[in-house]
Design an enzyme around this catalytic site. Sequence first.
Site, PDB file in Angstrom:
ATOM      1  N   GLY A 261      69.218 -60.596  35.124  1.00 46.39           N
ATOM      2  CA  GLY A 261      70.144 -60.097  35.363  1.00 46.39           C
ATOM      3  C   GLY A 261      71.034 -60.028  37.333  1.00 46.39           C
ATOM      4  O   GLY A 261      71.320 -59.326  37.671  1.00 46.39           O
ATOM      5  N   LYS A 262      70.908 -61.442  37.598  1.00 48.65           N
ATOM      6  CA  LYS A 262      70.572 -61.537  39.047  1.00 48.65           C
ATOM      7  C   LYS A 262      72.222 -61.019  39.224  1.00 48.65           C
ATOM      8  O   LYS A 262      72.460 -60.587  40.873  1.00 48.65           O
ATOM      9  CB  LYS A 262      70.276 -62.884  39.993  1.00 48.65           C
ATOM     10  CG  LYS A 262      68.297 -62.882  39.807  1.00 48.65           C
ATOM     11  CD  LYS A 262      68.252 -64.142  40.672  1.00 48.65           C
ATOM     12  CE  LYS A 262      69.196 -65.560  40.230  1.00 48.65           C
ATOM     13  NZ  LYS A 262      68.985 -66.310  38.776  1.00 48.65           N
TER      14      LYS A 262
ATOM     15  N   LYS B 240      77.708 -68.237  46.187  1.00 41.06           N
ATOM     16  CA  LYS B 240      76.847 -68.832  44.599  1.00 41.06           C
ATOM     17  C   LYS B 240      76.509 -70.402  45.426  1.00 41.06           C
ATOM     18  O   LYS B 240      77.157 -70.619  44.784  1.00 41.06           O
ATOM     19  CB  LYS B 240      76.808 -68.869  43.637  1.00 41.06           C
ATOM     20  CG  LYS B 240      76.493 -69.796  42.221  1.00 41.06           C
ATOM     21  CD  LYS B 240      75.161 -68.239  41.953  1.00 41.06           C
ATOM     22  CE  LYS B 240      74.367 -68.498  40.569  1.00 41.06           C
ATOM     23  NZ  LYS B 240      73.159 -67.741  40.419  1.00 41.06           N
TER      24      LYS B 240
ATOM     25  N   ASP C 120      78.898 -67.031  36.579  1.00 45.28           N
ATOM     26  CA  ASP C 120      77.959 -66.217  37.932  1.00 45.28           C
ATOM     27  C   ASP C 120      78.798 -66.200  38.794  1.00 45.28           C
ATOM     28  O   ASP C 120      79.589 -64.857  39.220  1.00 45.28           O
ATOM     29  CB  ASP C 120      76.797 -67.350  38.290  1.00 45.28           C
ATOM     30  CG  ASP C 120      75.615 -66.838  37.534  1.00 45.28           C
ATOM     31  OD1 ASP C 120      76.118 -65.979  35.998  1.00 45.28           O
ATOM     32  OD2 ASP C 120      74.907 -67.046  36.947  1.00 45.28           O
TER      33      ASP C 120
ATOM     34  N   GLY D 162      71.395 -66.481  44.577  1.00 46.11           N
ATOM     35  CA  GLY D 162      70.565 -67.400  44.104  1.00 46.11           C
ATOM     36  C   GLY D 162      70.432 -67.787  42.332  1.00 46.11           C
ATOM     37  O   GLY D 162      71.104 -67.278  41.588  1.00 46.11           O
TER      38      GLY D 162
ATOM     39  N   GLY E 149      68.013 -69.383  39.311  1.00 49.45           N
ATOM     40  CA  GLY E 149      66.697 -69.267  38.962  1.00 49.45           C
ATOM     41  C   GLY E 149      65.953 -67.892  39.617  1.00 49.45           C
ATOM     42  O   GLY E 149      66.242 -67.174  40.442  1.00 49.45           O
TER      43      GLY E 149
ATOM     44  N   ASN F 127      65.774 -53.748  35.977  1.00 49.31           N
ATOM     45  CA  ASN F 127      65.846 -54.521  34.938  1.00 49.31           C
ATOM     46  C   ASN F 127      65.290 -54.534  33.940  1.00 49.31           C
ATOM     47  O   ASN F 127      65.315 -55.541  33.350  1.00 49.31           O
ATOM     48  CB  ASN F 127      67.272 -55.377  34.996  1.00 49.31           C
ATOM     49  CG  ASN F 127      68.476 -55.640  34.468  1.00 49.31           C
ATOM     50  OD1 ASN F 127      68.822 -54.972  33.251  1.00 49.31           O
ATOM     51  ND2 ASN F 127      68.393 -56.775  34.325  1.00 49.31           N
TER      52      ASN F 127
END
Length: 238
Positions: free
Chosen positions: A20-21, A43, A60, A122, A124, A181
């Site tokens: 959930g980043k 990103k 993302d 980031g 991963g 999360n």
Amino acid sequence: MNEAARPSGLFVTGTDTGVGKTLVAAALIRLHAERGWRTAGMKPVASGAFHDGTIWRNEDADALRSAANVALPEPLLNPYLFKSATAPHIAAAQEGIAIDADHLERCYRDIGKLADVVVVEGAGGFIVPLDAAGNSDDFVARLGLPVVLVVGIRLGCINHALLTQQAILAKPLRLAGWVANRIDPDEPYAQAMIDSLRQRIHAPLLGQLPWSPVMDARQAARLLDPLALGLSRAVAVP
């Protein structure tokens, strides 16, 4: 580059991929933008792309763009986009591209000329190889960004979270806070895990996100505590 020229920023990392980043990063962008700050997302490296009929895109990066109130050129928002959804250094090697940390820093600095706040997401976990010599944690340390840790609440997350905390503090970087999360709807001990982490993570819990297959950044932002981030609850006049 002197400190006065450094933009205000946050780096969002996670205990793993798929925790959930992006949701949290987009929510943090909204929290700052709602208070009148010019806020952008970044990103630096994204693996996994789709073609929209015109260009290659990444979900993302698109989510960060949608949450921001500063429009960025694609090469700044997402300097490196690789087609394969795998580790960045592997995807880069497949495409014959070298990830240049100097270029990433220049992009971040250029965004800082356009925005008051830059939220960097980031790829991963916290320590992800970018090339043969450097990892993502080296890049964050180079920028000196405070870190927000997203913990995917599932079996094994306590170990992953505490190891990540050690890695962040060892750089040394400031752990600005963490977000719990609940990514496993069937985890019976989710609250016990969160309680254990509250005792062991040396940073404020910014919020708890319930499991939801459809939560968006606006909803997630309402579940984060702006005071824990040092933000006022009141919305500033732009």
